[in-house]
Design a protein around this motif. Structure first.
Motif, PDB file in Angstrom:
ATOM      1  N   GLY A  49       0.376  -1.045  -0.034  1.00  0.00           N
ATOM      2  CA  GLY A  49       0.234   0.450   0.138  1.00  0.00           C
ATOM      3  C   GLY A  49       0.929   0.779  -0.125  1.00  0.00           C
ATOM      4  O   GLY A  49       0.595   2.444   0.219  1.00  0.00           O
ATOM      5  N   VAL A  50       2.353   1.391  -0.201  1.00  0.00           N
ATOM      6  CA  VAL A  50       3.132   2.369  -0.287  1.00  0.00           C
ATOM      7  C   VAL A  50       3.913   2.366  -1.694  1.00  0.00           C
ATOM      8  O   VAL A  50       3.744   1.431  -1.880  1.00  0.00           O
ATOM      9  N   GLY A  51       3.660   3.598  -2.017  1.00  0.00           N
ATOM     10  CA  GLY A  51       4.308   3.538  -3.820  1.00  0.00           C
ATOM     11  C   GLY A  51       5.929   3.441  -3.466  1.00  0.00           C
ATOM     12  O   GLY A  51       6.336   2.631  -4.344  1.00  0.00           O
TER      13      GLY A  51
ATOM     14  N   PHE B 103       3.152  10.886  -9.084  1.00  0.00           N
ATOM     15  CA  PHE B 103       1.611   9.576  -7.925  1.00  0.00           C
ATOM     16  C   PHE B 103       1.059  10.317  -8.518  1.00  0.00           C
ATOM     17  O   PHE B 103       0.565  10.843  -9.343  1.00  0.00           O
TER      18      PHE B 103
ATOM     19  N   THR C  21      -5.135   5.254  -6.304  1.00  0.00           N
ATOM     20  CA  THR C  21      -5.505   5.098  -4.620  1.00  0.00           C
ATOM     21  C   THR C  21      -4.036   4.285  -4.172  1.00  0.00           C
ATOM     22  O   THR C  21      -3.639   3.875  -4.848  1.00  0.00           O
ATOM     23  N   PHE C  22      -3.526   4.838  -3.095  1.00  0.00           N
ATOM     24  CA  PHE C  22      -2.274   4.248  -2.120  1.00  0.00           C
ATOM     25  C   PHE C  22      -3.240   4.175  -0.791  1.00  0.00           C
ATOM     26  O   PHE C  22      -3.463   4.957  -0.065  1.00  0.00           O
ATOM     27  N   SER C  23      -3.324   2.993  -0.548  1.00  0.00           N
ATOM     28  CA  SER C  23      -3.601   2.022   0.301  1.00  0.00           C
ATOM     29  C   SER C  23      -3.440   2.748   2.098  1.00  0.00           C
ATOM     30  O   SER C  23      -3.396   3.080   3.118  1.00  0.00           O
ATOM     31  N   ASN C  24      -2.167   3.709   2.361  1.00  0.00           N
ATOM     32  CA  ASN C  24      -1.393   3.712   2.661  1.00  0.00           C
ATOM     33  C   ASN C  24      -1.124   4.561   2.808  1.00  0.00           C
ATOM     34  O   ASN C  24      -0.961   6.347   3.190  1.00  0.00           O
TER      35      ASN C  24
ATOM     36  N   GLY D  71       2.288   7.400  -0.274  1.00  0.00           N
ATOM     37  CA  GLY D  71       3.081   7.678  -1.630  1.00  0.00           C
ATOM     38  C   GLY D  71       4.842   7.410  -1.085  1.00  0.00           C
ATOM     39  O   GLY D  71       5.267   6.585  -2.323  1.00  0.00           O
TER      40      GLY D  71
ATOM     41  N   PHE E 284      -4.312   8.892  -0.554  1.00  0.00           N
ATOM     42  CA  PHE E 284      -3.271   8.067   0.215  1.00  0.00           C
ATOM     43  C   PHE E 284      -3.186   8.130   1.568  1.00  0.00           C
ATOM     44  O   PHE E 284      -3.811   8.735   2.600  1.00  0.00           O
TER      45      PHE E 284
END
Length: 223
Positions: free
Chosen positions: A3-5, A21, A24-27, A29, A50
């Protein structure tokens, strides 16, 4: 790290530029722990979302180094130059936490060479919880030298910039030539907060000058 870019741990001399970026990021970027010397330049760290957590102990957003009251995320020299950061952040757009000993020399500014403006705007997506645009906390005996100049802060539900001192930390802050324009509906703050609280033996000196603050719900500057 799911979940992190970009995830960094026990890393040094990291330089990133021209990142973009989206989605959608669950945690987060960018997420970092124990990073020494870091540069982020001319990047667009904005997305649909984010994170999903806005708790005080685990705030999630576009970028976070360290964990509140627990761990040091960033030391050495750090440069954020010419970036647009924060849209879609569930909590703080940028969170930096550094404790223990050592030092952090932090600069946030536009990029005069490329012409890219530094912009912080976690409040652009009104459907996200959002807290502060930039939140920085140092504790222990760490020494912070922070220079924030020529930045456009364009809205947050909490503070647009908050720098907090804890324990026996020393902070030397230069905040000049910035624009703080509150565009967030139902904001709780929208201004700038410096200093600390309690009975800790911290030392903070600051130069806050030639800044424009508009639309703060509470006092424009609390220090």
């Amino acid at each position: 790290t799911q979940g992190v870019g970009i995830y960094l741990e026990n890393a040094r001399d990291v330089s990133l530029s021209n990142l973009n970026f989206n989605g959608t990021f669950s945690n987060f970027g960018i997420r970092g722990e124990s990073v020494n010397n870091f540069t982020l330049r001319d990047s667009d760290v904005n997305a649909t979302q984010f994170g999903t957590n806005s708790s005080v102990s685990q705030p999630e957003g576009a970028i976070r180094f360290g964990t509140p009251s627990v761990s040091t995320g960033l030391t050495g020299t750090a440069l954020f130059e010419g970036n647009s950061i924060g849209t879609g952040s569930f909590s703080d757009g940028v969170g930096i936490y550094s404790y223990g000993s050592g030092s952090l020399n932090l600069t946030i500014r536009d990029n005069a060479t490329s012409g890219d403006q530094a912009v912080f705007n976690p409040g652009a997506n009104s459907g996200i919880t959002v807290n502060d645009s930039v939140f920085i906390e140092t504790g222990g005996t760490i020494s912070l030298v922070a220079t924030i100049t020529n930045v456009d802060f364009t809205g947050a539900r909490g503070d647009q910039l908050q720098i907090t001192a804890a324990a026996n930390t020393t902070q030397n802050l230069t905040i000049t030539g910035n624009t703080f324009e509150q565009s967030f509906v139902n904001a709780l703050g929208g201004g700038v907060r410096l200093g600390g609280g309690g009975n800790n033996d911290y030392h903070v000196t600051y130069n806050f000058s030639n800044n424009n603050i508009h639309g703060a719900t509470l006092r424009p500057l609390r220090a």
